[in-house]
Write a protein that holds these residues in place. Sequence first.
Motif, PDB file in Angstrom:
ATOM      1  N   GLY A  47       1.408  -1.418  25.910  1.00 57.20           N
ATOM      2  CA  GLY A  47       1.533  -1.544  24.494  1.00 57.20           C
ATOM      3  C   GLY A  47       1.542   0.076  23.949  1.00 57.20           C
ATOM      4  N   THR A  48       1.260   0.905  24.909  1.00 56.45           N
ATOM      5  CA  THR A  48       1.062   2.452  24.428  1.00 56.45           C
ATOM      6  C   THR A  48       1.672   3.139  25.404  1.00 56.45           C
ATOM      7  OG1 THR A  48      -1.213   2.183  25.405  1.00 56.45           O
ATOM      8  CG2 THR A  48      -0.874   2.228  22.968  1.00 56.45           C
ATOM      9  N   PHE A  49       3.102   3.298  25.753  1.00 56.67           N
ATOM     10  CA  PHE A  49       3.809   4.021  26.543  1.00 56.67           C
ATOM     11  C   PHE A  49       3.621   5.243  26.871  1.00 56.67           C
ATOM     12  CE2 PHE A  49       7.790   6.013  27.842  1.00 56.67           C
ATOM     13  CZ  PHE A  49       7.737   5.587  29.185  1.00 56.67           C
ATOM     14  N   GLY A  50       3.510   6.113  25.836  1.00 55.84           N
ATOM     15  CA  GLY A  50       3.318   7.585  25.981  1.00 55.84           C
ATOM     16  C   GLY A  50       4.180   8.393  26.790  1.00 55.84           C
ATOM     17  N   ALA A  51       3.497   8.966  27.795  1.00 53.99           N
ATOM     18  CA  ALA A  51       4.409   9.588  29.073  1.00 53.99           C
ATOM     19  C   ALA A  51       4.658   8.854  29.968  1.00 53.99           C
ATOM     20  CB  ALA A  51       3.615  10.798  29.336  1.00 53.99           C
ATOM     21  N   GLY A  52       4.317   7.518  29.943  1.00 58.13           N
ATOM     22  CA  GLY A  52       4.785   6.588  31.018  1.00 58.13           C
ATOM     23  C   GLY A  52       4.064   6.375  32.066  1.00 58.13           C
ATOM     24  N   GLY A  53       2.777   7.012  32.248  1.00 59.53           N
ATOM     25  CA  GLY A  53       1.859   6.863  33.431  1.00 59.53           C
ATOM     26  C   GLY A  53       1.651   5.729  33.740  1.00 59.53           C
ATOM     27  N   TYR A  54       1.098   4.729  32.837  1.00 61.00           N
ATOM     28  CA  TYR A  54       0.635   3.357  33.301  1.00 61.00           C
ATOM     29  C   TYR A  54       2.024   2.830  33.728  1.00 61.00           C
ATOM     30  CZ  TYR A  54      -3.912   4.334  31.336  1.00 61.00           C
ATOM     31  OH  TYR A  54      -5.239   4.668  31.189  1.00 61.00           O
ATOM     32  N   THR A  55       2.832   2.919  32.930  1.00 65.26           N
ATOM     33  CA  THR A  55       4.190   2.093  33.319  1.00 65.26           C
ATOM     34  C   THR A  55       4.700   2.445  34.704  1.00 65.26           C
ATOM     35  OG1 THR A  55       4.839   1.573  30.880  1.00 65.26           O
ATOM     36  CG2 THR A  55       6.700   1.628  32.637  1.00 65.26           C
ATOM     37  N   ARG A  56       4.622   3.508  34.968  1.00 64.90           N
ATOM     38  CA  ARG A  56       4.962   3.886  36.192  1.00 64.90           C
ATOM     39  C   ARG A  56       4.273   3.637  37.206  1.00 64.90           C
ATOM     40  NH1 ARG A  56       8.450   8.253  37.726  1.00 64.90           N
ATOM     41  NH2 ARG A  56       8.402   9.066  35.274  1.00 64.90           N
ATOM     42  N   ILE A  77       9.780   7.636  23.280  1.00 58.91           N
ATOM     43  CA  ILE A  77      10.904   6.695  23.614  1.00 58.91           C
ATOM     44  C   ILE A  77      12.124   7.216  24.084  1.00 58.91           C
ATOM     45  CG2 ILE A  77      12.659   4.936  22.740  1.00 58.91           C
ATOM     46  CD1 ILE A  77       9.872   3.878  22.950  1.00 58.91           C
ATOM     47  N   ALA A  78      12.449   8.390  23.530  1.00 58.42           N
ATOM     48  CA  ALA A  78      13.478   9.402  24.055  1.00 58.42           C
ATOM     49  C   ALA A  78      13.209   9.960  25.361  1.00 58.42           C
ATOM     50  CB  ALA A  78      13.686  10.488  23.194  1.00 58.42           C
ATOM     51  N   ASN A  79      11.968  10.561  25.719  1.00 57.65           N
ATOM     52  CA  ASN A  79      11.562  10.991  27.020  1.00 57.65           C
ATOM     53  C   ASN A  79      11.303   9.883  28.014  1.00 57.65           C
ATOM     54  OD1 ASN A  79      11.407  13.371  25.657  1.00 57.65           O
ATOM     55  ND2 ASN A  79       8.998  13.331  25.416  1.00 57.65           N
ATOM     56  N   GLY A  80      11.370   8.673  27.570  1.00 54.41           N
ATOM     57  CA  GLY A  80      11.221   7.440  28.792  1.00 54.41           C
ATOM     58  C   GLY A  80      12.493   7.092  29.136  1.00 54.41           C
ATOM     59  N   GLN A  81      13.797   7.436  28.534  1.00 55.39           N
ATOM     60  CA  GLN A  81      14.779   6.929  29.173  1.00 55.39           C
ATOM     61  C   GLN A  81      15.228   7.105  30.458  1.00 55.39           C
ATOM     62  OE1 GLN A  81      16.454   4.894  27.456  1.00 55.39           O
ATOM     63  NE2 GLN A  81      14.810   5.094  25.787  1.00 55.39           N
ATOM     64  N   ALA A  82      14.731   8.231  30.959  1.00 53.72           N
ATOM     65  CA  ALA A  82      14.719   8.721  32.258  1.00 53.72           C
ATOM     66  C   ALA A  82      14.121   7.640  33.351  1.00 53.72           C
ATOM     67  CB  ALA A  82      14.429  10.024  32.726  1.00 53.72           C
ATOM     68  N   ARG A  92      12.100  -2.230  30.131  1.00 53.47           N
ATOM     69  CA  ARG A  92      12.542  -1.998  28.927  1.00 53.47           C
ATOM     70  C   ARG A  92      11.824  -1.497  27.841  1.00 53.47           C
ATOM     71  NH1 ARG A  92      13.748  -8.340  27.716  1.00 53.47           N
ATOM     72  NH2 ARG A  92      12.209  -8.575  29.423  1.00 53.47           N
ATOM     73  N   LEU A  93      12.270  -0.185  27.150  1.00 59.91           N
ATOM     74  CA  LEU A  93      11.525   0.583  26.240  1.00 59.91           C
ATOM     75  C   LEU A  93      11.699  -0.061  24.798  1.00 59.91           C
ATOM     76  CD1 LEU A  93      11.492   4.378  27.410  1.00 59.91           C
ATOM     77  CD2 LEU A  93       9.530   2.763  27.279  1.00 59.91           C
ATOM     78  N   VAL A  94      10.737  -0.198  23.942  1.00 57.56           N
ATOM     79  CA  VAL A  94      10.782  -0.948  22.642  1.00 57.56           C
ATOM     80  C   VAL A  94      10.066   0.089  21.872  1.00 57.56           C
ATOM     81  CG1 VAL A  94      10.135  -2.840  21.318  1.00 57.56           C
ATOM     82  CG2 VAL A  94      10.986  -3.207  23.676  1.00 57.56           C
TER      83      VAL A  94
END
Length: 355
Positions: A47-56, A77-82, A92-94
């Motif tokens: 729910g809180t993507f940020g820099a993507g640490g947990y998602t990664r 969101i823009a930084n997470g496209q990579a 999927r980024l929302v």
Amino acid sequence: MIRRRPPAEMAAAHRDGPVAAAQPHVPVLLDEVVESLNLDGGLAVDGTFGAGGYTRALLAADPALQVIAIDRDPQAIANGQALVAEAGGRLRLVSGRFGDLDALLDEAGEAKADRVVLDIGVSSMQLDAPERGFSFRNDGPLDMRMGKDGPSAADIVNEADETVLADIIYHYGEERRSRAVARTIHEARRRGRIETTAQLAELVASVVWAEPGSHIHPATRTFQGLRIAVNDELGELVRALHAAERVLAPGGRLAVVTFHSLEDRIVKQFFAARSGRSAQGSRHLPGGQAETIRSFRLVTKGPVLPGEAEIARNPRARSAKLRAGERTESETPEPLAALHALASLPEAARGGHRR
């Protein structure tokens, strides 16, 4: 209780795979969060993507897992496209607020989730960007908006009634000298608008003095209070907890990392009420039901805290707490009115900005 694996073992679990590169933002209690979620395929919501640490970490820990990650910050969101490209169709980024995660999931064509993780508060990326106005370490515009929409911190500082400003700083910033701070701001803005973080920090430091031996800047609590008010952080947290409760399938898990007492108090009371460890929720049930609907089983019997090694590596982890629960098969009860009260200012301060 969560079993703590040796650091080397936990690090190895997240080094492997194409989605395990280093991140500029250091996620807190990462290994403990992943373990508490007990991953087993399905769909996870960050729910809180940020820099993507947990998602990664989630993607690396379970190759069968699909992830939907949410963030209200367009830059995140823009930084997470990579990472989306690296994940090979598993991410999927929302764009949106995590308090609306159930509606966002529905829009994405998903009815239920198996895991939800929430990392509450401001990210290192936001703190370290002077142009975002979250920190006084470097001078910048007094903004603080995570989503870059709505009133800014400068709007509140320059337009809110003095009593409203004092309540924001006291209740959300836990600053004991809130009235003196608000009065000083009120007097200063008569001479001209307060537009920068340095201006505000200097004003606060003129009436709030650092405690002997403390390394905390006198303006820290005032900035916290304003940031929470600008982004309605506590209200978002309450909405997110109830939204996660609605979307989690039976056996699904919710993990929440908080960084100060206001956040942790809300999460603690939510899990206590929903697990039957507290009777607080019963009077808010429809029809005056006496029994509490146990929608969660506690995974952590108390807060999980960072160890000394993590705090040494990342001082921002020192105040972090993790709480987690597993969704039961019970129906979804009504939202807890007591939590909304915890997230709100006193009645006198709810008028917002000066008219």
